[in-house]
Design a protein around this motif. Structure first.
Motif: not given
Length: 158
Positions: A39-56, A101-107
């Motif tokens: 449901l989270i993935e299909d809604l199209g709402l951002p759900y990643s951190e809005d900071r730089s993500l860890k490599l893993d 989830d692809y953008g400047k907001h999470n580097d």
């Protein structure tokens, strides 16, 4: 008593709350948890951190797979052959796969540039010393331009 997560609850959450719920649900092996993840993935709402993500982070891992895929490499090489940044060819693939989830907001645009650089160097390319502006349809704004490695080029032609 468990509360069922629905679309309204997800829309009411901020990105940090959705991200934490997504992480927690992915750790649980139940149909209800898998339903929450979908449901989270299909809604199209951002759900990643809005900071730089860890490599893993799963998003970075997905980016690595796309960039190093046959389709990703072909897109990068075609852009490079046309004197354009390699990321220009890959950016639409990343956007299609990752959406918000692809953008400047999470580097992730910065991470994409880093991952493209690794891939291009491993394929016999080097930096040209120039950057190029990407089209407005791309999420990333600028990226490095690559050229065939002069050593690799002279070996192929000499």
């Amino acid at each position: 008593m468990k509360t069922k997560i629905d679309e309204a609850a997800l829309f009411a959450m901020n990105v940090h709350q959705r991200h934490q719920l997504w992480i927690n649900a992915r750790k649980i092996d139940s149909e209800e948890a898998r339903e929450v993840v979908r449901l989270i993935e299909d809604l199209g709402l951002p759900y990643s951190e809005d900071r730089s993500l860890k490599l893993d982070d799963p998003i970075n891992q997905k980016m690595y797979q796309i960039i190093n895929s046959k389709e990703g490499k072909a897109a990068a090489f075609e852009a490079t052959a046309n004197g354009r940044p390699a990321l220009e060819g890959i950016d639409p693939l990343l956007l299609a796969a990752l959406g918000v989830d692809y953008g400047k907001h999470n580097d992730t645009t910065i991470n994409a540039g880093y991952l493209v650089a690794q891939m291009m160097r491993s394929q016999g390319y080097q930096l040209s010393g120039r950057k190029g502006k990407l089209p407005s349809s791309c999420v990333a704004k600028t990226a490095e331009i690559y050229v065939p490695n002069s050593k690799a080029s002279s070996l192929k032609h000499g």
